[in-house]
Motif scaffolding. Structure first.
Motif, short mmCIF file in Angstrom:
data_model
loop_
_atom_site.label_atom_id
_atom_site.label_comp_id
_atom_site.label_asym_id
_atom_site.label_seq_id
_atom_site.Cartn_x
_atom_site.Cartn_y
_atom_site.Cartn_z
N PHE A 130 0.83 -1.20 0.00
CA PHE A 130 0.00 0.00 0.00
C PHE A 130 0.87 1.26 0.00
O PHE A 130 0.62 2.20 -0.74
CB PHE A 130 -0.92 0.01 1.23
CG PHE A 130 -1.59 1.33 1.46
CD1 PHE A 130 -2.73 1.67 0.77
CD2 PHE A 130 -1.05 2.24 2.36
CE1 PHE A 130 -3.34 2.91 0.97
CE2 PHE A 130 -1.65 3.47 2.57
CZ PHE A 130 -2.80 3.81 1.87
N ARG A 131 1.89 1.26 0.84
CA ARG A 131 2.78 2.42 0.99
C ARG A 131 3.46 2.78 -0.33
O ARG A 131 3.54 3.95 -0.70
CB ARG A 131 3.83 2.12 2.06
CG ARG A 131 4.81 3.24 2.30
CD ARG A 131 5.77 2.85 3.45
NE ARG A 131 6.79 3.84 3.61
CZ ARG A 131 7.99 3.80 3.05
NH1 ARG A 131 8.33 2.77 2.27
NH2 ARG A 131 8.86 4.75 3.25
N ALA A 132 3.94 1.78 -1.05
CA ALA A 132 4.61 2.03 -2.33
C ALA A 132 3.66 2.74 -3.29
O ALA A 132 4.03 3.72 -3.94
CB ALA A 132 5.12 0.73 -2.94
N ASN A 133 2.42 2.28 -3.37
CA ASN A 133 1.43 2.93 -4.24
C ASN A 133 1.07 4.32 -3.73
O ASN A 133 0.95 5.26 -4.51
CB ASN A 133 0.16 2.08 -4.35
CG ASN A 133 0.37 0.85 -5.19
OD1 ASN A 133 1.18 0.83 -6.11
ND2 ASN A 133 -0.33 -0.21 -4.85
N ALA A 134 0.90 4.45 -2.43
CA ALA A 134 0.49 5.73 -1.85
C ALA A 134 1.55 6.80 -2.07
O ALA A 134 1.23 7.94 -2.42
CB ALA A 134 0.21 5.56 -0.36
N LEU A 135 2.81 6.45 -1.88
CA LEU A 135 3.88 7.43 -2.08
C LEU A 135 3.96 7.85 -3.55
O LEU A 135 4.20 9.02 -3.85
CB LEU A 135 5.22 6.88 -1.59
CG LEU A 135 5.32 6.69 -0.07
CD1 LEU A 135 6.67 6.08 0.29
CD2 LEU A 135 5.10 7.99 0.68
N GLY A 136 3.75 6.92 -4.46
CA GLY A 136 3.74 7.27 -5.87
C GLY A 136 2.58 8.19 -6.20
O GLY A 136 2.75 9.20 -6.90
N ASP A 137 1.39 7.89 -5.69
CA ASP A 137 0.23 8.72 -5.95
C ASP A 137 0.35 10.09 -5.27
O ASP A 137 -0.17 11.09 -5.79
CB ASP A 137 -1.05 8.04 -5.45
CG ASP A 137 -1.44 6.84 -6.29
OD1 ASP A 137 -0.87 6.65 -7.39
OD2 ASP A 137 -2.32 6.08 -5.84
N ALA A 138 1.00 10.15 -4.12
CA ALA A 138 1.11 11.41 -3.37
C ALA A 138 1.81 12.49 -4.18
O ALA A 138 1.51 13.68 -4.03
CB ALA A 138 1.83 11.18 -2.04
#
Length: 162
Positions: A130-138
Motif C-alpha cells: 500500500f505504501r509504495a502505491n500511496a507514495l507514488g500517488d502522493a
C-alpha cells in the motif's frame, strides 16, 4: 488533539496479544480511554483504530447523514456494528480478536501506522505494498494541500528538497 504519527511493527503472541506503541497509547490515554476503539476497515484488509477523539469524529460524520437513510445505516453498520473497545493490559497490550486478525490477514506481526486522527493496523507486507502505491500517488496530490486559516506555508528550499 495530538496526531498519530509513525510506523511500528510488533509481534503478536499465541493468545493474540500485541503491544500498542507507547506513543499511540499515550494519546488515547490522554483522551480518557485505557484502550482503543478498533474496527475492520470497510475499505481494505486492515484495521482502523483510535481513541475517543476518533470516535467523536465518526459520530459527527455519521450524524450528518439522515438517520433513516441507507448511507447512514450502511456506514453505521460498518463503523459501529463491527467496532470493539480493546482494553490495554498492564503491559500496554491489547488482544486482537481472531475475526479482526483474519480480516487484516495478520498472523505473527502487526504494523501500526499513524494516520493523523486515527491509526491503522496492517499485516506488514500488505502495508508495504500500500505504501509504495500511496507514495507514488502522493506526488500528484501535493497541490491539494492548502494552508488553513491564513497560516503561511514556508517557501520550498532551493533545489526542490523537502
Amino acid at each position: 488533539m495530538e496526531s498519530f504519527r509513525g510506523r511500528f511493527t510488533n509481534k503478536i503472541d499465541a493468545k493474540g496479544r500485541v503491544s500498542v506503541p507507547a506513543k499511540f497509547r499515550a494519546i488515547v490515554i490522554a483522551q480518557g480511554l485505557n484502550g482503543i476503539i478498533c474496527s475492520p476497515s470497510f475499505k481494505g484488509a486492515y484495521l482502523e483504530a483510535g481513541g475517543p477523539a476518533y470516535g467523536a469524529m465518526l459520530d459527527q460524520m455519521i450524524n450528518r447523514l439522515g438517520m433513516f437513510s441507507d448511507a447512514h445505516d450502511n456506514l453505521a453498520a460498518a463503523l459501529y456494528g463491527e467496532s470493539q473497545d480493546l482494553s490495554f493490559d498492564g503491559d500496554g497490550r491489547i488482544v486482537l480478536p481472531e475475526e479482526m486478525r483474519a480480516h487484516a490477514n495478520i498472523t505473527d506481526e502487526a504494523m501500526f501506522v499513524g494516520f493523523g486522527a486515527r491509526f491503522l493496523i496492517w499485516e506488514p507486507k500488505a502495508y508495504e505494498a500500500f505504501r509504495a502505491n500511496a507514495l507514488g500517488d502522493a506526488k500528484s496530490l501535493g497541490d491539494l494541500l492548502q494552508p488553513v486559516d491564513g497560516v503561511a506555508v514556508p517557501p520550498r528550499p532551493v533545489g526542490g528538497g523537502i
